[in-house]
Design a protein around this motif. Structure first.
Motif, mmCIF file in Angstrom:
data_model
loop_
_atom_site.group_PDB
_atom_site.id
_atom_site.type_symbol
_atom_site.label_atom_id
_atom_site.label_comp_id
_atom_site.label_asym_id
_atom_site.label_seq_id
_atom_site.Cartn_x
_atom_site.Cartn_y
_atom_site.Cartn_z
ATOM 1 N N PRO A 301 0.804 -1.227 0.000
ATOM 2 C CA PRO A 301 0.000 0.000 0.000
ATOM 3 C C PRO A 301 0.836 1.276 0.000
ATOM 4 O O PRO A 301 1.857 1.378 0.682
ATOM 5 C CB PRO A 301 -0.811 -0.130 1.298
ATOM 6 C CG PRO A 301 -0.901 -1.599 1.543
ATOM 7 C CD PRO A 301 0.421 -2.142 1.103
ATOM 8 N N VAL A 302 0.378 2.265 -0.808
ATOM 9 C CA VAL A 302 0.971 3.598 -0.831
ATOM 10 C C VAL A 302 -0.134 4.615 -0.571
ATOM 11 O O VAL A 302 -1.259 4.459 -1.042
ATOM 12 C CB VAL A 302 1.644 3.905 -2.191
ATOM 13 C CG1 VAL A 302 2.841 3.017 -2.394
ATOM 14 C CG2 VAL A 302 0.660 3.748 -3.338
ATOM 15 N N GLN A 303 0.189 5.667 0.188
ATOM 16 C CA GLN A 303 -0.815 6.675 0.499
ATOM 17 C C GLN A 303 -0.992 7.648 -0.661
ATOM 18 O O GLN A 303 -0.020 8.041 -1.320
ATOM 19 C CB GLN A 303 -0.452 7.450 1.767
ATOM 20 C CG GLN A 303 -1.555 8.405 2.213
ATOM 21 C CD GLN A 303 -1.253 9.105 3.526
ATOM 22 O OE1 GLN A 303 -0.231 8.843 4.157
ATOM 23 N NE2 GLN A 303 -2.154 9.987 3.937
ATOM 24 N N ILE A 304 -2.235 8.054 -0.902
ATOM 25 C CA ILE A 304 -2.546 9.031 -1.933
ATOM 26 C C ILE A 304 -2.691 10.394 -1.252
ATOM 27 O O ILE A 304 -3.670 10.662 -0.553
ATOM 28 C CB ILE A 304 -3.854 8.674 -2.663
ATOM 29 C CG1 ILE A 304 -3.798 7.238 -3.174
ATOM 30 C CG2 ILE A 304 -4.105 9.656 -3.798
ATOM 31 C CD1 ILE A 304 -2.588 6.909 -3.984
ATOM 32 N N GLY A 305 -1.698 11.247 -1.438
ATOM 33 C CA GLY A 305 -1.705 12.548 -0.783
ATOM 34 C C GLY A 305 -1.553 12.415 0.722
ATOM 35 O O GLY A 305 -1.104 11.380 1.239
#
Length: 342
Positions: A301-305
């Motif tokens: 998982p990567v955070q969006i903003g």
């Protein structure tokens, strides 16, 4: 053509629900109306032509929950009636015919439906009494009623009345029971059922013995579920980074975080919300469907903003939509048919 970062759909602040299908978006306003944007292949959007900006589906404001399959759409009204439209080649509209419908058509006359979900040419729905029903293409066991045949009207799956949330992948289904147990059935060529095998199942099977599952989502050949400890787990095909590894026939944890709240799966990628309303994605990213500004696949998982005001999420085949707490609607990913609504 695509957008690799979230863009706002219009300027309105009245959106409350969102559901993306293969190449469409359905969203509901706070006045109860349902709007669609994107492809109208086989009438899936309920209007006459593909649209790049949201258009209203019908004239009613009594809809409760829109949903969609591969090329068919479903919605429950606030009176408990179930309606469908779109492709009907295998009876997946449930109206007893195989005639495609380009506008909402009622499924029978009953008014005790609570929710519906669509897969590839089949659908599964729950009644208010907790019973589970299915119809459409069932030659691979997709209908879960133990009989591998195609049916154009709803048939009950077993006799139990403790079913909860439904999620349909391409040709497999994942369902939660009210006790928190997790069940699946359907075609299992890529281990999407999560039962430790590659064997298809034509009736529901429980995944493990745990009763701690709180949310579910399905991709084309993947299944995801969140436990009540906030961890997220996945099974099936992960060749494009859907949950960090190759194909796995039993649920494996996605990352190590313990604050996941909601998840939605596209064809080969996932979108999830944390309990603090952060937005995260992972998986396939060729069309920017991860929304992280790039086109590189992510196996974790990567955070969006950095915002913490995301409220609702939904993933289509290669695009996604989300609603913020201020009622604005946002989109990113592939937009071949205008499904981003921009």
């Amino acid at each position: 053509v695509g957008k690799s970062s979230p863009i706002q759909v219009g300027v309105a602040t009245h959106w409350v629900k969102v559901f993306a299908s293969s190449s469409t978006l359905f969203a509901q306003k706070n006045d109860g109306t349902v709007w669609g944007v994107g492809s109208t292949y086989s009438g899936i959007m309920g209007v006459g032509s593909s649209e790049g900006s949201p258009v209203q589906v019908g004239a009613l404001n009594t809809w409760l929950l829109p949903s969609a399959g591969d090329a068919s759409s479903y919605v429950v009204k606030n009176d408990g009636g179930l309606w469908s439209w779109g492709s009907n080649t295998s009876g997946q509209l449930g109206d007893g015919t195989v005639v495609t419908q380009s506008s909402p058509t009622q499924v029978g006359t009953l008014t005790n439906w609570a929710a519906a979900a669509g897969g590839h040419n089949y659908a599964v729905a729950r009644k208010t009494d907790g019973s589970l029903w299915s119809w459409g293409l069932g030659t691979g066991g997709e209908l879960g009623n133990s009989v591998k045949t195609t049916i154009s009207s709803p048939v009950q799956i077993g006799a139990l009345t403790d079913w909860g949330k439904i999620a349909c992948g391409y040709n497999h289904t994942l369902v939660l029971k009210t006790d928190g147990s997790l069940w699946s059935w359907g075609i299992n060529n890529v281990a999407a059922l999560g039962d430790g095998t590659y064997v298809s199942k034509s009736s529901p099977i429980q995944l493990g013995s745990g009763t701690y599952w709180i949310d579910i989502a399905t991709g084309i050949n993947t299944s995801f579920a969140i436990k009540n400890d906030g961890t997220v787990w996945g099974a099936g095909d992960a060749s494009d980074g859907q949950f960090g590894g190759g194909t796995t026939s039993s649920p494996m944890q996605v990352g190590s975080l313990t604050n996941w709240e909601e998840i939605s799966a596209g064809a080969y990628f996932s979108v999830a919300l944390k309990t603090n309303k952060e937005l995260w994605t992972w998986g396939y990213n060729t069309y920017g469907q991860l929304g992280d500004g790039g086109i590189i696949n992510k196996g974790s998982p990567v955070q969006i903003g950095v915002l913490t005001n995301w409220l609702k999420i939904s993933a289509g085949a290669s695009h996604a939509h989300a609603i913020k707490s201020d009622g604005t609607l946002w989109a990113w990913g592939y937009t071949s048919a205008g499904q981003l609504g921009d």
